[in-house]
Design a protein around this motif. Sequence first.
Motif, PDB file in Angstrom:
ATOM      1  N   THR A   8      42.332 -61.245  58.857  1.00  0.00           N
ATOM      2  CA  THR A   8      41.959 -60.171  59.774  1.00  0.00           C
ATOM      3  C   THR A   8      42.887 -58.985  59.552  1.00  0.00           C
ATOM      4  N   LEU A   9      42.303 -57.859  59.211  1.00  0.00           N
ATOM      5  CA  LEU A   9      43.058 -56.627  59.054  1.00  0.00           C
ATOM      6  C   LEU A   9      43.006 -55.832  60.347  1.00  0.00           C
ATOM      7  N   SER A  10      44.084 -55.122  60.619  1.00  0.00           N
ATOM      8  CA  SER A  10      44.136 -54.248  61.775  1.00  0.00           C
ATOM      9  C   SER A  10      44.640 -52.883  61.359  1.00  0.00           C
ATOM     10  N   CYS A  11      44.231 -51.874  62.107  1.00  0.00           N
ATOM     11  CA  CYS A  11      44.660 -50.502  61.868  1.00  0.00           C
ATOM     12  C   CYS A  11      44.946 -49.867  63.215  1.00  0.00           C
ATOM     13  N   ALA A  12      46.130 -49.324  63.365  1.00  0.00           N
ATOM     14  CA  ALA A  12      46.517 -48.675  64.612  1.00  0.00           C
ATOM     15  C   ALA A  12      46.688 -47.182  64.372  1.00  0.00           C
ATOM     16  N   ALA A  13      46.007 -46.391  65.180  1.00  0.00           N
ATOM     17  CA  ALA A  13      46.100 -44.936  65.080  1.00  0.00           C
ATOM     18  C   ALA A  13      47.016 -44.411  66.168  1.00  0.00           C
ATOM     19  N   SER A  14      47.869 -43.475  65.803  1.00  0.00           N
ATOM     20  CA  SER A  14      48.782 -42.878  66.776  1.00  0.00           C
ATOM     21  C   SER A  14      49.012 -41.418  66.423  1.00  0.00           C
ATOM     22  N   GLY A  15      49.578 -40.683  67.389  1.00  0.00           N
ATOM     23  CA  GLY A  15      49.863 -39.271  67.159  1.00  0.00           C
ATOM     24  C   GLY A  15      49.096 -38.403  68.131  1.00  0.00           C
ATOM     25  N   SER A  16      48.807 -37.192  67.682  1.00  0.00           N
ATOM     26  CA  SER A  16      48.132 -36.210  68.534  1.00  0.00           C
ATOM     27  C   SER A  16      46.623 -36.437  68.491  1.00  0.00           C
ATOM     28  N   ILE A  17      46.165 -37.404  69.244  1.00  0.00           N
ATOM     29  CA  ILE A  17      44.764 -37.813  69.216  1.00  0.00           C
ATOM     30  C   ILE A  17      44.073 -37.423  70.503  1.00  0.00           C
ATOM     31  N   VAL A  18      43.043 -36.607  70.383  1.00  0.00           N
ATOM     32  CA  VAL A  18      42.191 -36.286  71.531  1.00  0.00           C
ATOM     33  C   VAL A  18      41.025 -37.273  71.579  1.00  0.00           C
ATOM     34  N   ASN A  19      40.444 -37.520  70.423  1.00  0.00           N
ATOM     35  CA  ASN A  19      39.296 -38.410  70.358  1.00  0.00           C
ATOM     36  C   ASN A  19      39.136 -38.899  68.923  1.00  0.00           C
ATOM     37  N   ILE A  20      38.638 -40.117  68.779  1.00  0.00           N
ATOM     38  CA  ILE A  20      38.333 -40.663  67.463  1.00  0.00           C
ATOM     39  C   ILE A  20      36.850 -40.946  67.382  1.00  0.00           C
ATOM     40  N   ASN A  21      36.218 -40.409  66.362  1.00  0.00           N
ATOM     41  CA  ASN A  21      34.785 -40.646  66.162  1.00  0.00           C
ATOM     42  C   ASN A  21      34.630 -41.896  65.291  1.00  0.00           C
ATOM     43  N   ASN A  22      34.014 -41.775  64.150  1.00  0.00           N
ATOM     44  CA  ASN A  22      33.840 -42.947  63.281  1.00  0.00           C
ATOM     45  C   ASN A  22      35.170 -43.457  62.745  1.00  0.00           C
ATOM     46  N   MET A  23      35.236 -44.775  62.581  1.00  0.00           N
ATOM     47  CA  MET A  23      36.362 -45.419  61.904  1.00  0.00           C
ATOM     48  C   MET A  23      35.778 -46.320  60.826  1.00  0.00           C
ATOM     49  N   ALA A  24      36.531 -46.484  59.749  1.00  0.00           N
ATOM     50  CA  ALA A  24      35.964 -47.220  58.623  1.00  0.00           C
ATOM     51  C   ALA A  24      37.051 -47.936  57.834  1.00  0.00           C
ATOM     52  N   TRP A  25      36.624 -48.950  57.103  1.00  0.00           N
ATOM     53  CA  TRP A  25      37.464 -49.620  56.116  1.00  0.00           C
ATOM     54  C   TRP A  25      36.906 -49.320  54.732  1.00  0.00           C
ATOM     55  N   TYR A  26      37.807 -48.980  53.835  1.00  0.00           N
ATOM     56  CA  TYR A  26      37.492 -48.806  52.430  1.00  0.00           C
ATOM     57  C   TYR A  26      38.373 -49.770  51.636  1.00  0.00           C
ATOM     58  N   ARG A  27      38.018 -49.965  50.372  1.00  0.00           N
ATOM     59  CA  ARG A  27      38.889 -50.756  49.520  1.00  0.00           C
ATOM     60  C   ARG A  27      38.875 -50.191  48.104  1.00  0.00           C
TER      61      ARG A  27
END
Length: 121
Positions: free
Chosen positions: A19-38
Amino acid sequence: QVQLVESGGGLVQAGGSLTLSCAASGSIVNINNMAWYRQAPGNQRELVAVISRGGIANYAEFVEGRFTISRDNAKNTLHLQMNSLKPEDTAVYYCKASVRISPLRPYGDFWGQGTQVTVSS
């Protein structure tokens, strides 16, 4: 401005799970699409799965039925449950998010640094 940090990669035998995880932080108002690439050595980066803010997911044909993408909007996190892993799934996996950092600015794409997934045969 925005940092994306992936975790959960590693070495696993064919047929196993990660299981992979990704945590977003910083100056975030809103997040639209999120994706995994390889990206495997010598190959172009390719889309694995994408999920909308509302939870609608789409998958690359090569992972359909084996991987599940999910997100937690309250925590700004993204996950990828990978089952029935194959040696050809070996690659560096990257998280990408479409982020609005200001109400006055359009969404911009941000990438994580990647996490290595190695599947042994």
